[in-house]
Write an enzyme that holds these catalytic residues in place. Structure first.
Site, short mmCIF file in Angstrom:
data_model
loop_
_atom_site.label_atom_id
_atom_site.label_comp_id
_atom_site.label_asym_id
_atom_site.label_seq_id
_atom_site.Cartn_x
_atom_site.Cartn_y
_atom_site.Cartn_z
N ASP A 152 -0.77 -4.89 5.93
CA ASP A 152 -1.79 -5.78 5.21
C ASP A 152 -1.55 -6.02 3.72
O ASP A 152 -0.56 -5.10 3.32
CB ASP A 152 -3.01 -5.27 5.42
CG ASP A 152 -3.21 -3.87 4.73
OD1 ASP A 152 -4.03 -3.63 4.15
OD2 ASP A 152 -2.38 -3.01 4.95
N GLU A 153 -1.97 -6.99 3.19
CA GLU A 153 -2.16 -7.31 1.70
C GLU A 153 -0.78 -6.94 1.05
O GLU A 153 -0.61 -6.06 0.09
CB GLU A 153 -3.13 -6.49 1.38
CG GLU A 153 -4.80 -6.70 1.58
CD GLU A 153 -5.74 -5.71 1.18
OE1 GLU A 153 -6.71 -6.34 0.82
OE2 GLU A 153 -5.47 -4.59 1.05
N VAL A 154 0.49 -7.65 1.39
CA VAL A 154 1.69 -7.49 0.96
C VAL A 154 1.73 -8.41 -0.43
O VAL A 154 1.59 -9.59 0.01
CB VAL A 154 2.68 -7.60 1.88
CG1 VAL A 154 4.08 -7.26 1.18
CG2 VAL A 154 2.72 -6.92 2.82
N GLU A 193 -2.66 -9.69 9.29
CA GLU A 193 -1.57 -10.47 8.39
C GLU A 193 -0.18 -10.59 9.24
O GLU A 193 0.43 -11.46 9.01
CB GLU A 193 -1.35 -10.03 6.93
CG GLU A 193 -2.46 -10.30 6.09
CD GLU A 193 -3.42 -8.63 6.12
OE1 GLU A 193 -3.79 -8.31 7.20
OE2 GLU A 193 -3.86 -8.39 4.90
N HIS A 215 0.87 -1.33 -0.05
CA HIS A 215 0.00 -0.11 0.26
C HIS A 215 0.86 1.36 0.13
O HIS A 215 0.52 2.44 0.71
CB HIS A 215 -0.97 0.12 1.23
CG HIS A 215 -2.23 -1.15 1.06
ND1 HIS A 215 -3.18 -0.64 0.34
CD2 HIS A 215 -2.17 -2.32 1.63
CE1 HIS A 215 -3.98 -1.80 0.28
NE2 HIS A 215 -3.39 -2.72 1.11
#
Lengths: 442, 392
Positions: free
Chosen positions: B241-243, B294, B181
């Site tokens: 998050d969301e890597v 995460e 992000h």
């Protein structure tokens, strides 16, 4: 107002000062608007057959906007205003262009519901502005319903006295006239909907004996159902009421509703049951509904008004007038319904895929944009009978605090679908233009 | 002590009594927000341990005052003893997907106060834009904001938000989400993001923060040093998050590094490496941290006082996650069922209301680790034109 739209919101407004250096580019100094018909229409109201085509030629030093009627000039003016853009130095530019444009469908509407929640005048007028930005030309004013009756009637003042949410949440005759005129100046027709015999709870508050008393066995329960179709007084009322409506609203059409009639109350009422027997309707209450609707259609016809009805009126086999318009709203298999309606020779208006009150997460404008209204089995003649469509914003969860962001710019997708050619379908291109258009509308 | 007004005279004063004043301080996770409110003939008293409790009581008092048909203000005789169930009651606003002008944030803080929210989780930067004006790294917003003149939060804007919030008993917890992000960070911090490769050639596209360079950690230290000073709350939200690992996998230098340190093909270990170093930096700066789930799910080694933020929405999944996180001994925040950006038709407030945060498998000690939750208004489809009616 178009001058203000184009130049008024300049971030770097230079109050009439012209740049010191002579500009090398050709300069456009004037837009001439030419209306060609002998009866331009400036003092009349727009109608279904109004000519909205326009021819726009932008070249130096004078641009020309030609249209047969003033309604086309309005559309062209909107387009011209969208073509004018501001550069980084506060100069206004427009590309040399030639545009010949006209709508694909003649009926391009927005439905607003002012019964589930009252909408102040300002909301309605702002919405008319937004409609004009998107070349919509019909305001379908679903003005009263079960929950409230805000329409202030001169013949029957009790209707809003007792039926409105409160005494200041009404539309006075002046306000109604204001809406009609504000709309007219934008080439927008105002078609009021007085939905009966269902959706009428609020009417009963101010008009005794209009609604059917429901029964539990031999006893009235105290609650009421749809309009009572068996009483002469009902038709006396409707005759007088629609006389007023016919004179207040100048459009040739009135929407009479006729949707979602719940038969249970009629079934419970002994006098209604008696009437059914006498008429030979047996237990088919759709016949009673049709009996009622036909009489109202006759009443409204006698005032030289056309009628629009929701699809149930057609589905339940009422005898419609040849020019009655059927509005298709049930989403399930609506293409099939369009075939049936047009197959039977009636004009249709499509709302089913465009219930914008049904919000969902994400870019739902795409699904509204992707609707192809003529995608239904039928002959060329049948397809001609589909005169357009409407984006509906039912009011159960809508009031002045959220109307504008909920309706726009999603309704713009419907606006383009109804105006533009059937081959204008590219979502990526539409996305680019829609994002610009949204900022412009803001 | 004032004279007691006699029976029948109108109440003209609400006496507010605070035992431990702290009017010049900032609210924190341990602040006591309980209050007692007594309204009786002739006297009205609001008492609380702290000023923060007094604020909550004042809000309640304002809700109790009604008006009769004659326009007279009146209030029922009442005795209220009130305190919050959860100490962390937050709202997330996303000012990266769409910039929100200062007035929108301040208005939101007002409405938060009406609803006794006490944490403003400011998801200030993300992929699409970097509106935070950094004094240490001015290029970040200069190159990363949607518009460096009009779509930024200056130091004075940020101060204004923090103070406006403080006056309402609201903590401001900024989130600088890394290593994913972070696309908007790239233009203003060359070399920060991982260059993605197609075969042997850089593709021109960038991925998450590059975890193998020393310069990365120098940058991160510099930025968080500033952020730690600018934002007074003890906690920072560090994201995590969301890597997306694809870019790292495509980069030959990173692959070489993975081999060197023996991580094999497990890129979660590389993510852990980055996160651990980040947590150390932030700890050293004297701050606590909150991270998205995460970080826990990928088994990063975090300090025991880390707060884990549960957001993944599958119903069974989030309850299981709550159980797992608390079983491992971490404090937890719940957001999963409260993603208010996911609009739907009808009265969806009921679904949000029905959520019982402690409804998961666990012993009382675990349940005690649930410090609260946050309603999230992600900004993909939200800006100032629709924020307020969508959120409230």
């Amino acid at each position: 107002r178009y001058y203000e739209y184009m130049f008024g919101h300049s971030r770097r407004r230079r109050w009439g000062r012209r740049p010191l250096a002579a500009r090398a580019e050709p300069e456009l100094s004037e837009l001439q608007v030419v209306i060609e018909a002998p009866e331009p229409g400036c003092d009349s109201h727009p109608h279904l057959a109004s000519r909205e085509a326009y021819h726009l030629i932008i070249t130096e030093p004078v641009a020309i906007l030609k249209a047969e009627e003033v309604w086309g000039a309005l559309r062209g003016l909107e387009t011209f205003s969208q073509l004018v853009h501001e550069d980084d130095y506060g100069g206004f530019l427009v590309n040399e262009s030639e545009i010949y444009d006209f709508p694909r469908f003649a009926h391009r509407g927005i439905l607003l519901d002012t019964s589930r929640h009252y909408l102040p005048l300002k909301s309605i007028l702002t919405n008319l502005d937004a409609m004009a930005f998107n070349k919509f030309n019909v305001l379908h004013w679903h003005i009263v319903d079960d929950q409230s009756f805000p329409y202030q009637s001169t013949y029957f003042p009790e209707l809003s006295d007792k039926g409105a949410y409160s005494c200041n949440l009404v539309y006075t005759p002046t306000e109604v006239r204001l809406v009609i005129e504000y709309a007219r100046l934008r080439g927008i027709r105002v078609i009021p909907e007085f939905d009966t015999p269902g959706h009428t709870q609020s009417w009963g508050k101010g008009q005794k004996d209009l609604l059917t008393p429901c029964y539990n066995g031999k006893q009235p329960t105290g609650s009421f159902g749809p309009v009572n179709p068996i009483l002469n007084t009902t038709y006396d009322f409707m005759t007088k009421f629609f006389k007023e409506i016919s004179s207040v609203f100048p459009d040739k059409y009135i929407h009479l509703g006729g949707d979602e009639v719940d038969f249970s109350c009629w079934k419970s009422n002994p006098e209604v049951k008696e009437f059914m027997k006498k008429q030979g309707f047996g237990t088919d209450y759709a016949k009673l509904e049709s009996y009622y609707i036909q009489k109202v259609l006759d009443i409204v016809s006698s005032y030289k008004k056309g009628q629009i009805v929701w699809q149930e009126v057609f589905d339940h086999k009422a005898q419609l007038k040849p020019d009655t318009v059927v509005q298709v709203w049930m989403e399930n298999n609506y293409a099939h319904e369009l075939s049936s309606v047009t197959g039977a020779g009636f004009t249709a208006v499509l709302a089913a895929p465009w219930y914008l009150d049904y919000i969902s997460y994400g870019q739902d404008w795409k699904k509204y944009y992707s609707v192809e209204p003529l995608n239904f089995p039928g002959s060329e003649e049948q397809k001609k009978l589909l005169i357009g469509g409407e984006a509906c914003l039912w009011g159960e969860f809508v009031d002045a605090t959220n109307l504008t962001p909920r309706l726009w710019p999603r309704a713009s997708a419907v606006g383009e679908r109804l105006w533009s050619s059937s081959n204008v379908t590219d979502l990526q291109d539409a996305y680019k233009r829609l994002t610009n258009h949204r900022c412009r509308m803001l | 002590a004032e004279n007691e007004p006699s029976w029948g005279t109108p109440c003209t004063q609400l006496l507010v009594h605070v035992s431990t004043p702290g009017c010049d301080g900032f609210p924190n996770l341990d602040s006591k927000e309980g209050y007692n409110l007594t309204v009786s003939k002739g006297s009205m008293l609001l008492s609380a341990d702290t000023i923060w409790g007094a604020l909550r009581g004042l809000e309640t008092f304002s809700q109790l005052v009604g008006r009769d048909e004659n326009g007279t203000y009146c209030i029922n005789e009442t005795e209220i003893v009130d305190f919050p169930r959860f100490p962390h009651r937050g709202l997330l606003l996303d000012t990266s997907r769409h910039y929100l002008p200062l007035r929108a944030i301040l208005e939101t803080l007002d409405v938060m106060a009406y609803n006794k929210f006490n944490v403003f989780h400011w998801h200030i930067v993300d992929d699409p834009s970097f509106p935070y004006e950094s004094s240490t790294f001015p290029e970040l917003s200069k190159k990363g904001a949607f518009n460096a003149m009009t779509h930024v939060y200056t130091a004075s804007d940020v101060r204004a938000v923090i103070e406006y919030a403080r006056l309402r008993g609201i903590r401001v917890i900024p989130e600088f989400d890394t290593p994913g992000h972070t696309l908007s960070w790239g233009p203003g911090a060359p070399g920060l993001l991982t260059p993605c490769f197609v075969g042997k050639e850089p593709s021109g596209v960038y991925g998450p923060i590059n975890p193998i360079l020393n310069s990365t950690y120098q940058f991160v230290t510099g930025l968080f040093q500033e952020v730690s000073t600018v934002f007074p709350d003890f906690f920072l939200h560090l994201g995590g998050d969301e890597v997306d690992f694809t870019c790292w996998k495509s980069n030959p230098k990173i692959r070489a590094f993975m081999k060197e340190v023996g991580f094999g093909e497990d890129y979660r270990k590389l993510e852990s490496l980055y996160i651990q170093r980040l947590l150390d930096i932030v700890s050293f700066l004297g701050k606590g941290y909150i991270v998205w789930q995460e970080v826990f799910d990928n088994e990063v080694k975090v300090r025991p006082d880390t707060i884990i933020h549960v957001w993944k929405e599958n119903v069974m999944e989030y309850k299981e996650e709550m159980a797992n996180v608390t079983r491992a001994g971490y404090q937890v925040l719940l957001s999963a069922p409260w993603y208010l950006n996911r609009i739907s038709y009808g009265q969806d407030w009921r679904e949000a209301y029905k959520v019982e945060p402690l409804d998961f498998q666990g012993v009382p000690e675990q349940k005690a680790l649930v410090i609260g939750g946050e309603a999230c208004m992600w900004g993909e489809y939200v800006d100032v034109t629709n924020l307020t009616p969508r959120l409230w």
